[in-house]
Design a protein around this motif. Structure first.
Motif, PDB file in Angstrom:
ATOM      1  N   GLY A 175       4.297  63.879  74.456  1.00 47.23           N
ATOM      2  CA  GLY A 175       3.970  62.722  75.288  1.00 47.23           C
ATOM      3  C   GLY A 175       5.147  61.767  75.408  1.00 47.23           C
ATOM      4  N   GLU A 176       5.842  61.551  74.295  1.00 46.91           N
ATOM      5  CA  GLU A 176       7.018  60.679  74.314  1.00 46.91           C
ATOM      6  C   GLU A 176       8.148  61.311  75.128  1.00 46.91           C
ATOM      7  N   ALA A 177       8.297  62.623  75.030  1.00 43.63           N
ATOM      8  CA  ALA A 177       9.319  63.318  75.820  1.00 43.63           C
ATOM      9  C   ALA A 177       9.000  63.210  77.307  1.00 43.63           C
ATOM     10  N   ARG A 178       7.737  63.327  77.656  1.00 43.51           N
ATOM     11  CA  ARG A 178       7.300  63.252  79.056  1.00 43.51           C
ATOM     12  C   ARG A 178       7.674  61.916  79.688  1.00 43.51           C
ATOM     13  N   LYS A 179       7.653  60.863  78.872  1.00 43.90           N
ATOM     14  CA  LYS A 179       8.021  59.534  79.380  1.00 43.90           C
ATOM     15  C   LYS A 179       9.478  59.486  79.833  1.00 43.90           C
ATOM     16  N   ARG A 180      10.289  60.411  79.332  1.00 47.53           N
ATOM     17  CA  ARG A 180      11.731  60.402  79.627  1.00 47.53           C
ATOM     18  C   ARG A 180      12.093  61.119  80.914  1.00 47.53           C
ATOM     19  N   GLY A 181      11.189  61.898  81.473  1.00 46.95           N
ATOM     20  CA  GLY A 181      11.499  62.561  82.733  1.00 46.95           C
ATOM     21  C   GLY A 181      10.912  63.947  82.815  1.00 46.95           C
ATOM     22  N   ASN A 182      11.304  64.685  83.884  1.00 48.42           N
ATOM     23  CA  ASN A 182      10.741  66.004  84.143  1.00 48.42           C
ATOM     24  C   ASN A 182      11.374  67.105  83.310  1.00 48.42           C
ATOM     25  N   GLU A 183      12.667  67.064  83.101  1.00 44.90           N
ATOM     26  CA  GLU A 183      13.340  68.049  82.257  1.00 44.90           C
ATOM     27  C   GLU A 183      14.066  67.278  81.175  1.00 44.90           C
ATOM     28  N   VAL A 184      13.600  67.433  79.958  1.00 47.31           N
ATOM     29  CA  VAL A 184      14.110  66.637  78.856  1.00 47.31           C
ATOM     30  C   VAL A 184      14.658  67.549  77.770  1.00 47.31           C
ATOM     31  N   VAL A 185      15.858  67.269  77.329  1.00 49.21           N
ATOM     32  CA  VAL A 185      16.436  67.946  76.175  1.00 49.21           C
ATOM     33  C   VAL A 185      16.637  66.872  75.124  1.00 49.21           C
ATOM     34  N   MET A 186      16.082  67.104  73.953  1.00 49.96           N
ATOM     35  CA  MET A 186      16.165  66.127  72.874  1.00 49.96           C
ATOM     36  C   MET A 186      16.905  66.735  71.688  1.00 49.96           C
ATOM     37  N   THR A 187      17.637  65.912  70.976  1.00 49.04           N
ATOM     38  CA  THR A 187      18.331  66.381  69.778  1.00 49.04           C
ATOM     39  C   THR A 187      17.316  66.567  68.650  1.00 49.04           C
ATOM     40  N   ASP A 188      17.743  67.294  67.630  1.00 49.91           N
ATOM     41  CA  ASP A 188      16.903  67.489  66.454  1.00 49.91           C
ATOM     42  C   ASP A 188      16.481  66.148  65.874  1.00 49.91           C
ATOM     43  N   ASP A 189      17.447  65.237  65.736  1.00 45.86           N
ATOM     44  CA  ASP A 189      17.159  63.940  65.130  1.00 45.86           C
ATOM     45  C   ASP A 189      16.113  63.162  65.926  1.00 45.86           C
ATOM     46  N   GLU A 190      16.180  63.239  67.255  1.00 45.32           N
ATOM     47  CA  GLU A 190      15.191  62.538  68.083  1.00 45.32           C
ATOM     48  C   GLU A 190      13.796  63.123  67.883  1.00 45.32           C
ATOM     49  N   VAL A 191      13.697  64.437  67.903  1.00 44.04           N
ATOM     50  CA  VAL A 191      12.397  65.099  67.762  1.00 44.04           C
ATOM     51  C   VAL A 191      11.816  64.830  66.377  1.00 44.04           C
ATOM     52  N   PHE A 192      12.623  65.044  65.345  1.00 41.18           N
ATOM     53  CA  PHE A 192      12.136  64.838  63.987  1.00 41.18           C
ATOM     54  C   PHE A 192      11.867  63.356  63.714  1.00 41.18           C
ATOM     55  N   GLY A 193      12.641  62.480  64.334  1.00 40.21           N
ATOM     56  CA  GLY A 193      12.397  61.046  64.205  1.00 40.21           C
ATOM     57  C   GLY A 193      11.043  60.660  64.783  1.00 40.21           C
ATOM     58  N   LEU A 194      10.682  61.249  65.917  1.00 38.63           N
ATOM     59  CA  LEU A 194       9.365  60.993  66.507  1.00 38.63           C
ATOM     60  C   LEU A 194       8.250  61.523  65.603  1.00 38.63           C
ATOM     61  N   ALA A 195       8.484  62.674  64.976  1.00 41.56           N
ATOM     62  CA  ALA A 195       7.488  63.245  64.059  1.00 41.56           C
ATOM     63  C   ALA A 195       7.270  62.314  62.872  1.00 41.56           C
ATOM     64  N   ILE A 196       8.345  61.808  62.311  1.00 39.98           N
ATOM     65  CA  ILE A 196       8.230  60.881  61.175  1.00 39.98           C
ATOM     66  C   ILE A 196       7.560  59.586  61.621  1.00 39.98           C
ATOM     67  N   HIS A 197       7.923  59.102  62.795  1.00 35.23           N
ATOM     68  CA  HIS A 197       7.305  57.879  63.333  1.00 35.23           C
ATOM     69  C   HIS A 197       5.795  58.049  63.472  1.00 35.23           C
ATOM     70  N   TYR A 198       5.363  59.216  63.940  1.00 30.41           N
ATOM     71  CA  TYR A 198       3.934  59.492  64.081  1.00 30.41           C
ATOM     72  C   TYR A 198       3.226  59.313  62.732  1.00 30.41           C
ATOM     73  N   TYR A 199       3.815  59.823  61.678  1.00 31.46           N
ATOM     74  CA  TYR A 199       3.189  59.716  60.359  1.00 31.46           C
ATOM     75  C   TYR A 199       3.358  58.331  59.748  1.00 31.46           C
ATOM     76  N   ASP A 200       4.418  57.613  60.085  1.00 30.79           N
ATOM     77  CA  ASP A 200       4.645  56.270  59.546  1.00 30.79           C
ATOM     78  C   ASP A 200       3.658  55.252  60.103  1.00 30.79           C
ATOM     79  N   GLU A 201       3.313  55.379  61.358  1.00 30.21           N
ATOM     80  CA  GLU A 201       2.448  54.402  62.020  1.00 30.21           C
ATOM     81  C   GLU A 201       0.975  54.758  61.831  1.00 30.21           C
TER      82      GLU A 201
END
Length: 125
Positions: A44-70
């Motif tokens: 869902g967070e990637a979708r907010k960035r556009g139609n074709e999104v490439v994310m770094t490992d740190d961005e993806v894993f950071g979102l995963a940690i954020h999900y569990y932190d909040e």
């Protein structure tokens, strides 16, 4: 060799993080949270960035940690996602994960195509 699924890559990372980080471990075992919902949050967070999104490992894993932190996190769910990654099961753990999220573009109807062609000028008319 089998490529790990998106959910497996995220789960493996979070399990390793929980084993190494005593502050994160209780958040990871929160019964209100789960890997499937975590992955939907990331998509869902990637979708907010556009139609074709490439994310770094740190961005993806950071979102995963954020999900569990909040405690109360909003998940933006939208369909049509295709996720690819380049991590192989047999690769060494130190090699980075590359995850890409591609949203399926909307398909144009035949009617819209006909309207587009009417707007096109012809040299022969």
């Amino acid at each position: 060799m089998r490529t790990k699924s998106f959910n497996e890559v995220i789960a493996d990372y979070l399990k390793q993080r929980a084993a190494e980080d005593t502050l994160f471990a209780p958040k990871f075992t929160n019964p209100k949270k789960n890997i499937d919902e975590c992955c939907r949050y990331i998509l869902g967070e990637a979708r907010k960035r556009g139609n074709e999104v490439v994310m770094t490992d740190d961005e993806v894993f950071g979102l995963a940690i954020h999900y569990y932190d909040e405690e109360n996190i909003k998940i933006n769910v939208s369909g049509g996602h295709r996720v690819s990654n380049t991590r192989q099961v047999d690769k060494p753990k130190k090699e980075p994960v590359q995850l890409s999220v591609f949203n399926q573009p909307p398909v144009k109807s035949a009617k819209a195509k006909r309207e587009e062609s009417k707007l096109q000028l012809s040299l022969f008319d």
